[in-house]
Design a protein around this motif. Structure first.
Motif, mmCIF file in Angstrom:
data_model
loop_
_atom_site.group_PDB
_atom_site.id
_atom_site.type_symbol
_atom_site.label_atom_id
_atom_site.label_comp_id
_atom_site.label_asym_id
_atom_site.label_seq_id
_atom_site.Cartn_x
_atom_site.Cartn_y
_atom_site.Cartn_z
ATOM 1 N N GLN A 1 0.832 -1.206 0.000
ATOM 2 C CA GLN A 1 0.000 0.000 0.000
ATOM 3 C C GLN A 1 0.867 1.256 0.000
ATOM 4 O OE1 GLN A 1 -2.960 -0.205 3.068
ATOM 5 N NE2 GLN A 1 -3.781 -2.152 2.341
ATOM 6 N N ARG A 2 2.010 1.193 0.676
ATOM 7 C CA ARG A 2 2.930 2.335 0.630
ATOM 8 C C ARG A 2 3.482 2.500 -0.794
ATOM 9 N NH1 ARG A 2 3.974 -0.274 5.482
ATOM 10 N NH2 ARG A 2 3.985 1.006 7.369
ATOM 11 N N GLN A 3 3.896 1.378 -1.405
ATOM 12 C CA GLN A 3 4.458 1.453 -2.746
ATOM 13 C C GLN A 3 3.426 1.958 -3.750
ATOM 14 O OE1 GLN A 3 7.626 1.118 -3.209
ATOM 15 N NE2 GLN A 3 7.922 0.539 -1.062
ATOM 16 N N ALA A 4 2.177 1.559 -3.558
ATOM 17 C CA ALA A 4 1.120 2.050 -4.454
ATOM 18 C C ALA A 4 0.960 3.555 -4.325
ATOM 19 C CB ALA A 4 -0.199 1.341 -4.140
ATOM 20 N N SER A 5 1.077 4.054 -3.099
ATOM 21 C CA SER A 5 0.967 5.502 -2.882
ATOM 22 C C SER A 5 2.138 6.229 -3.522
ATOM 23 C CB SER A 5 0.916 5.790 -1.377
ATOM 24 O OG SER A 5 0.876 7.182 -1.134
ATOM 25 N N TYR A 6 3.348 5.671 -3.348
ATOM 26 C CA TYR A 6 4.511 6.294 -3.982
ATOM 27 C C TYR A 6 4.375 6.258 -5.505
ATOM 28 C CZ TYR A 6 6.716 5.950 0.616
ATOM 29 O OH TYR A 6 7.009 6.082 1.944
ATOM 30 N N GLY A 7 3.804 5.172 -6.014
ATOM 31 C CA GLY A 7 3.619 5.066 -7.442
ATOM 32 C C GLY A 7 2.667 6.099 -8.013
ATOM 33 N N MET A 8 1.760 6.576 -7.156
ATOM 34 C CA MET A 8 0.834 7.639 -7.585
ATOM 35 C C MET A 8 1.458 9.020 -7.479
ATOM 36 S SD MET A 8 -1.965 6.137 -8.520
ATOM 37 C CE MET A 8 -3.189 7.429 -8.468
ATOM 38 N N GLY A 9 2.727 9.093 -7.040
ATOM 39 C CA GLY A 9 3.411 10.379 -6.941
ATOM 40 C C GLY A 9 3.338 11.035 -5.582
ATOM 41 N N ALA A 10 2.814 10.342 -4.576
ATOM 42 C CA ALA A 10 2.694 10.939 -3.248
ATOM 43 C C ALA A 10 4.055 10.992 -2.560
ATOM 44 C CB ALA A 10 1.720 10.118 -2.397
ATOM 45 N N THR A 11 4.226 11.980 -1.711
ATOM 46 C CA THR A 11 5.457 12.078 -0.920
ATOM 47 C C THR A 11 5.364 11.131 0.263
ATOM 48 O OG1 THR A 11 4.563 13.844 0.446
ATOM 49 C CG2 THR A 11 5.693 14.490 -1.588
ATOM 50 N N LYS A 12 6.461 11.035 1.034
ATOM 51 C CA LYS A 12 6.472 10.136 2.193
ATOM 52 C C LYS A 12 5.457 10.594 3.245
ATOM 53 C CE LYS A 12 9.725 7.686 5.150
ATOM 54 N NZ LYS A 12 9.497 6.421 4.463
ATOM 55 N N TRP A 13 5.425 11.908 3.507
ATOM 56 C CA TRP A 13 4.465 12.396 4.500
ATOM 57 C C TRP A 13 3.031 12.195 4.038
ATOM 58 C CZ3 TRP A 13 2.486 13.053 8.801
ATOM 59 C CH2 TRP A 13 1.447 13.965 9.030
ATOM 60 N N GLN A 14 2.766 12.430 2.753
ATOM 61 C CA GLN A 14 1.414 12.200 2.239
ATOM 62 C C GLN A 14 1.035 10.728 2.339
ATOM 63 O OE1 GLN A 14 2.022 13.898 -1.667
ATOM 64 N NE2 GLN A 14 0.940 15.799 -1.136
ATOM 65 N N THR A 15 1.997 9.844 2.123
ATOM 66 C CA THR A 15 1.715 8.409 2.262
ATOM 67 C C THR A 15 1.405 8.048 3.712
ATOM 68 O OG1 THR A 15 3.165 7.910 0.395
ATOM 69 C CG2 THR A 15 2.681 6.111 1.903
ATOM 70 N N ILE A 16 2.191 8.606 4.631
ATOM 71 C CA ILE A 16 1.941 8.314 6.049
ATOM 72 C C ILE A 16 0.583 8.851 6.484
ATOM 73 C CG2 ILE A 16 2.740 8.841 8.383
ATOM 74 C CD1 ILE A 16 5.586 8.852 7.244
ATOM 75 N N ARG A 17 0.273 10.078 6.068
ATOM 76 C CA ARG A 17 -0.965 10.720 6.513
ATOM 77 C C ARG A 17 -2.201 10.087 5.880
ATOM 78 N NH1 ARG A 17 -1.592 16.696 4.498
ATOM 79 N NH2 ARG A 17 -2.038 15.490 2.607
ATOM 80 N N ASN A 18 -2.130 9.745 4.596
ATOM 81 C CA ASN A 18 -3.325 9.293 3.888
ATOM 82 C C ASN A 18 -3.457 7.782 3.780
ATOM 83 O OD1 ASN A 18 -4.026 12.008 3.356
ATOM 84 N ND2 ASN A 18 -2.682 12.038 1.559
ATOM 85 N N VAL A 19 -2.352 7.057 3.968
ATOM 86 C CA VAL A 19 -2.399 5.605 3.776
ATOM 87 C C VAL A 19 -2.075 4.865 5.075
ATOM 88 C CG1 VAL A 19 -1.406 3.649 2.532
ATOM 89 C CG2 VAL A 19 -1.790 5.828 1.343
ATOM 90 N N VAL A 20 -0.927 5.188 5.678
ATOM 91 C CA VAL A 20 -0.457 4.392 6.817
ATOM 92 C C VAL A 20 -1.289 4.655 8.066
ATOM 93 C CG1 VAL A 20 1.515 3.932 8.314
ATOM 94 C CG2 VAL A 20 1.870 4.292 5.870
ATOM 95 N N LEU A 21 -1.383 5.917 8.471
ATOM 96 C CA LEU A 21 -2.067 6.214 9.738
ATOM 97 C C LEU A 21 -3.547 5.820 9.728
ATOM 98 C CD1 LEU A 21 -0.465 9.582 10.919
ATOM 99 C CD2 LEU A 21 -0.144 7.291 11.830
ATOM 100 N N PRO A 22 -4.310 6.096 8.673
ATOM 101 C CA PRO A 22 -5.721 5.654 8.713
ATOM 102 C C PRO A 22 -5.865 4.154 8.884
ATOM 103 C CG PRO A 22 -5.396 7.280 6.990
ATOM 104 C CD PRO A 22 -4.034 6.923 7.481
#
Length: 298
Positions: free
Chosen positions: A179-200
């Protein structure tokens, strides 16, 4: 035919032994569960019966009194709720922030392993040690007063902070890397991945650990005694620097009174009130956790 006749008794015997062990283990596990449940139910029933006739509106809205029939629980009740709210406000951002750093940003080096080892060890330190730390740090060094709301909240927050960090780390670690890699693949930054993918996705686990930690915090007495929190106060706290008592301290004080009415009736009413407040706080936290779970499932 000869081979079938030879193999059949071996398989049957192995199956019988396995099933016997399985049934024995199941009965043993059931017995262990019943011992815990029956013991807890017996204790709660005994306390609830003793509290009948003592736990009423006057008990909840009155200050303590030397007469057991006029004794009240209001200052300790308000004090405990104020301390718990402050503890939640302190530990949740600190615990989650530390867990995010350790899991998402920190390198897997000696320093990180040393920090994690110490956090794990701090989770098992006796609460009286945290009381001494709070006495020296918050009361002695920062001079925020003996037995104040702020000193009590900071001291108990230190006690449960390692538990919150460890539970948050486990919840963050359980989020799949895909799920992190998918977020990075969409162009998200590390903080955006943590905020929108990991923490929820980790929030239900984080909330569960925080609930358990707060449940331990509300019953702690030793740290409050070490920072010189009074066992009895007659007014509700009106600021962060007011002297405060808590429900466990008030119950402990009543249990030392020689009158039978205090040792059984008033103490039982206090214990039931403490359990109701604990279950209410846990229920609110569970509702919030379930809300995140439903949002993640959508």
């Amino acid at each position: 035919m000869a081979a079938d006749t030879h193999d059949a008794p071996v398989d049957s015997g192995f199956g019988q032994v396995s099933r016997g062990k399985d049934v024995a283990f199941r009965l043993l596990a059931l017995a262990a569960t019943l011992v815990g449940i029956v013991s807890l139910a017996t204790l709660l029933t005994n306390v609830a019966v003793d509290a009948v006739g003592w736990l009423d509106w006057g008990f909840l809205t009155s200050p303590p009194h030397p007469n057991p029939y006029e004794a009240g629980f209001l200052p300790a009740l308000i004090g405990s709720i104020a301390i718990m709210l402050l503890i939640a406000l302190i530990t949740f951002p600190l615990g989650v922030g530390a867990a995010v750093y350790l899991e998402e940003y920190a390198n897997d080096g000696y320093l990180t392993r040393f920090i994690q080892l110490n956090i794990a060890n701090l989770a098992g330190v006796p609460s009286v040690v945290y009381g001494l730390l709070g006495l020296g740090l918050f009361v002695g060094f920062f001079n925020i007063g003996y037995g104040t709301v702020l000193a009590a909240a900071f001291t108990i927050a230190l006690l449960i902070l390692p538990i919150v960090i460890i539970s948050a780390q486990e919840a963050i670690r359980a989020v799949p890397d895909s799920q992190r890699q998918a977020s990075y693949g969409m162009g998200a930054t590390k903080w955006q991945t943590i905020r929108n993918v990991v923490l929820p996705r980790a929030m239900p686990g984080i909330m569960t650990g925080t609930i358990l930690a707060l449940g331990r915090a509300i019953g702690e007495t030793a740290p409050l005694i070490m920072i010189a929190a009074p066992t009895t106060v007659f007014g509700i706290p009106n600021s962060l620097f007011s002297k405060v008592s808590a429900m466990p301290l008030q119950i402990y004080n009543w249990a030392s009174y020689p009158e039978t009415e205090f040792q059984y009736g008033v103490v039982a009413a206090g214990v039931v009130t403490l359990l109701v407040v604990l279950l209410t706080i846990n229920s609110i936290a569970i509702l919030i956790r379930n809300r995140y779970q439903r949002r993640n499932a959508q």
